[in-house]
Design a protein around this motif. Structure first.
Motif, PDB file in Angstrom:
ATOM      1  N   ALA A  72       0.855  -1.198   0.000  1.00  0.00           N
ATOM      2  CA  ALA A  72       0.000   0.000   0.000  1.00  0.00           C
ATOM      3  C   ALA A  72       0.882   1.237   0.000  1.00  0.00           C
ATOM      4  CB  ALA A  72      -0.923   0.004   1.209  1.00  0.00           C
ATOM      5  N   ILE A  73       0.316   2.350  -0.396  1.00  0.00           N
ATOM      6  CA  ILE A  73       1.020   3.628  -0.388  1.00  0.00           C
ATOM      7  C   ILE A  73       0.261   4.590   0.509  1.00  0.00           C
ATOM      8  CG2 ILE A  73       1.730   5.628  -1.751  1.00  0.00           C
ATOM      9  CD1 ILE A  73       1.921   3.757  -4.186  1.00  0.00           C
ATOM     10  N   GLN A  74       0.968   5.169   1.480  1.00  0.00           N
ATOM     11  CA  GLN A  74       0.386   6.183   2.363  1.00  0.00           C
ATOM     12  C   GLN A  74       0.959   7.540   1.975  1.00  0.00           C
ATOM     13  OE1 GLN A  74      -1.529   6.175   5.869  1.00  0.00           O
ATOM     14  NE2 GLN A  74      -1.726   8.092   4.740  1.00  0.00           N
ATOM     15  N   THR A  75       0.102   8.512   1.709  1.00  0.00           N
ATOM     16  CA  THR A  75       0.590   9.845   1.333  1.00  0.00           C
ATOM     17  C   THR A  75       0.127  10.895   2.338  1.00  0.00           C
ATOM     18  OG1 THR A  75      -1.336  10.276  -0.078  1.00  0.00           O
ATOM     19  CG2 THR A  75       0.567   9.253  -1.122  1.00  0.00           C
ATOM     20  N   TYR A  98      -4.817  -0.565   7.455  1.00  0.00           N
ATOM     21  CA  TYR A  98      -3.868  -1.079   6.463  1.00  0.00           C
ATOM     22  C   TYR A  98      -4.163  -2.546   6.132  1.00  0.00           C
ATOM     23  CZ  TYR A  98      -0.881   3.027   7.228  1.00  0.00           C
ATOM     24  OH  TYR A  98      -0.370   4.304   7.315  1.00  0.00           O
ATOM     25  N   LYS A  99      -4.440  -3.344   7.161  1.00  0.00           N
ATOM     26  CA  LYS A  99      -4.739  -4.772   6.941  1.00  0.00           C
ATOM     27  C   LYS A  99      -5.981  -4.944   6.090  1.00  0.00           C
ATOM     28  CE  LYS A  99      -2.625  -6.449  11.230  1.00  0.00           C
ATOM     29  NZ  LYS A  99      -2.898  -7.028  12.587  1.00  0.00           N
ATOM     30  N   LYS A 100      -6.986  -4.145   6.400  1.00  0.00           N
ATOM     31  CA  LYS A 100      -8.235  -4.244   5.661  1.00  0.00           C
ATOM     32  C   LYS A 100      -8.041  -3.888   4.177  1.00  0.00           C
ATOM     33  CE  LYS A 100     -12.975  -2.469   5.553  1.00  0.00           C
ATOM     34  NZ  LYS A 100     -13.974  -1.553   6.207  1.00  0.00           N
ATOM     35  N   LYS A 159      -1.310  -0.186  -9.760  1.00  0.00           N
ATOM     36  CA  LYS A 159      -2.363  -0.996  -9.139  1.00  0.00           C
ATOM     37  C   LYS A 159      -2.036  -1.331  -7.684  1.00  0.00           C
ATOM     38  CE  LYS A 159      -3.933  -2.944 -13.545  1.00  0.00           C
ATOM     39  NZ  LYS A 159      -4.224  -4.166 -14.315  1.00  0.00           N
ATOM     40  N   VAL A 160      -1.554  -0.313  -6.966  1.00  0.00           N
ATOM     41  CA  VAL A 160      -1.255  -0.429  -5.537  1.00  0.00           C
ATOM     42  C   VAL A 160      -2.249   0.460  -4.774  1.00  0.00           C
ATOM     43  CG1 VAL A 160       0.462  -0.041  -3.725  1.00  0.00           C
ATOM     44  CG2 VAL A 160       1.197  -0.809  -5.997  1.00  0.00           C
ATOM     45  N   PRO A 161      -2.925  -0.056  -3.758  1.00  0.00           N
ATOM     46  CA  PRO A 161      -3.893   0.766  -3.022  1.00  0.00           C
ATOM     47  C   PRO A 161      -3.222   1.956  -2.334  1.00  0.00           C
ATOM     48  CG  PRO A 161      -3.491  -1.302  -1.870  1.00  0.00           C
ATOM     49  CD  PRO A 161      -2.847  -1.433  -3.222  1.00  0.00           C
TER      50      PRO A 161
END
Length: 316
Positions: A24-27, A310-312, A44-46
Motif C-alpha cells: 500500500a502507499i500512504q501519502t 492497512y490490513k483491511k 495498481k497499488v492501493p
C-alpha cells in the motif's frame, strides 16, 4: 513534493515504487496525495491519503494549493482507497469541497503517555529558570508565531486577566516567540503585561514546560485540525482553556473550558474562571484530562487504528 515536481521526477518515483513493490502507499499533504494517487493507480497499488488541514481560505493558502485541492476532490473517487482525516473538522471541510465522503475516516493524532506525563521536578526546573515560586499561577501557551495561532487575541485576554490577577504570569514558547519579535513585543507592551510575560522561543523540553504551568491556553482563530499541544498538556494533567477551532472542543470535552475564537473577553473570562475554581478543582480536572487522552488518544490506540485500516485495505 510541495515544490516543483516535473515529469522526470514523476517517472523516477514510479520506478522507485515499482522496485519496492509495496502492499500500500500512504501519502501526506495535497501534492503528495495527488502524485502518490496517480502512481498507485498506474501500478495498481492501493493508496491511502492523509489530510491534516481544516482551513482552505484563499486568504491564508497559496493559489496552487487551492488548485491542487480541487483536483484531489475530483479524483478522490478513483485514486485513493481510503482518506484518513486527523480531525472531524478536516473531514467536514473536505467533504464539502467534494472529497468522497464514503472513503473518509477519522483517525486522530496519538500521544505517548510515557513521554507526556505529570513530572513535578521537571516543572520546578523551568520555574527556577524563570525565577517563579510554587505559589505563582502560570498560564501557558505553546505555538509558533503564526496568524492562525492568534497571539494578539491571547494578549488582549491576558490584559483582562492581569487587571483582576496582577500576580499571574504568562509563559509562551514556540518558533518566533521571543522579544526580538517586534509585533509580538508591541502587543505585549500595549496589554501592559511585559513584566508578567516570559517568552522562551523554541523549546525541546515540552514535558517540563507543561508541568511548570497551571493552565494551558490555545487561542487559535482558524486553520486548526487537531492541535497536538492541547493533547500534550492534557496528558501532563494540565487543564485547558481553548478556542472552538478544529477539534479543540472535542479533545477537551468536559475536562476544561471552550470559548469562541477571536473573543478576548470570553477567553480572559474563562481563564479567570479556571483560576477561581481553585487548585484542588484544577488538579481534578487535570487528572480527568489525562484519563481522556489515555482512553481516546494514546499512541498505542492510534497505531492500532492505522494497522487495522492497512490490513483491511491490503486484503481487499
Amino acid at each position: 513534493m510541495e515544490g516543483f515536481f516535473g515529469f522526470s521526477e514523476f517517472f523516477r518515483l514510479l520506478r522507485i515504487v515499482k522496485n519496492y513493490k509495496p502492499d500500500a502507499i500512504q501519502t501526506w499533504m495535497y501534492h503528495s496525495d495527488l502524485i502518490g494517487g496517480l502512481v498507485g493507480k498506474l501500478l495498481k497499488v492501493p493508496v491511502i491519503w492523509n489530510i491534516r488541514q481544516s482551513n482552505l481560505n484563499p486568504k491564508y493558502n497559496k493559489k496552487t494549493t487551492i488548485w491542487i485541492v480541487k483536483i484531489c476532490a475530483k479524483f478522490s473517487k478513483v485514486l485513493p482507497k481510503k482518506i484518513i482525516c486527523c480531525s472531524y473538522a478536516s473531514k467536514d471541510v473536505h467533504s464539502k469541497l467534494g472529497y468522497d465522503e464514503n472513503k473518509m475516516v477519522v483517525i486522530p493524532n496519538g500521544f505517548d503517555l510515557n513521554v507526556f506525563l505529570p513530572d513535578r521536578r521537571g516543572g520546578e526546573k523551568v520555574r527556577r529558570e524563570l525565577g517563579l515560586n510554587d505559589k505563582t499561577i502560570v498560564i501557558g501557551f505553546a505555538a509558533r508565531f503564526d496568524p492562525q495561532k492568534d497571539h494578539k487575541n491571547f494578549f488582549e485576554a491576558a490584559k483582562i486577566l492581569h487587571k483582576v490577577y496582577p500576580n499571574v504570569r504568562f509563559l509562551l514558547c514556540g518558533d518566533g516567540i521571543s522579544w526580538d519579535n517586534k509585533k509580538l513585543r508591541e502587543w505585549i507592551e500595549k496589554s501592559g503585561i511585559k513584566k508578567a510575560t516570559h517568552l522562551l522561543g523554541r523549546r525541546d523540553d515540552m514535558k517540563n514546560i507543561y508541568n511548570s504551568i497551571d493552565i494551558f491556553c490555545c487561542s487559535s482563530s482558524y486553520g486548526e485540525g487537531f492541535p497536538n499541544v492541547i493533547g500534550e498538556a492534557m496528558a501532563c494533567e494540565v487543564p485547558c482553556v481553548v478556542t472552538n477551532v478544529g477539534d479543540s472542543a472535542i479533545i477537551v470535552k468536559d475536562t476544561g473550558f471552550v470559548v469562541p475564537p477571536k473573543n478576548p473577553e470570553a477567553l480572559g473570562g474563562a481563564i479567570i474562571k479556571m483560576i477561581e475554581v481553585g487548585e484542588e478543582k484544577r488538579r481534578e480536572m487535570g487528572k480527568r484530562a489525562r484519563d481522556r487522552i489515555k482512553e481516546n488518544y494514546s499512541i498505542k490506540k492510534i497505531i492500532n487504528n492505522y494497522e487495522q485500516l492497512y490490513k483491511k485495505i491490503c486484503v481487499e
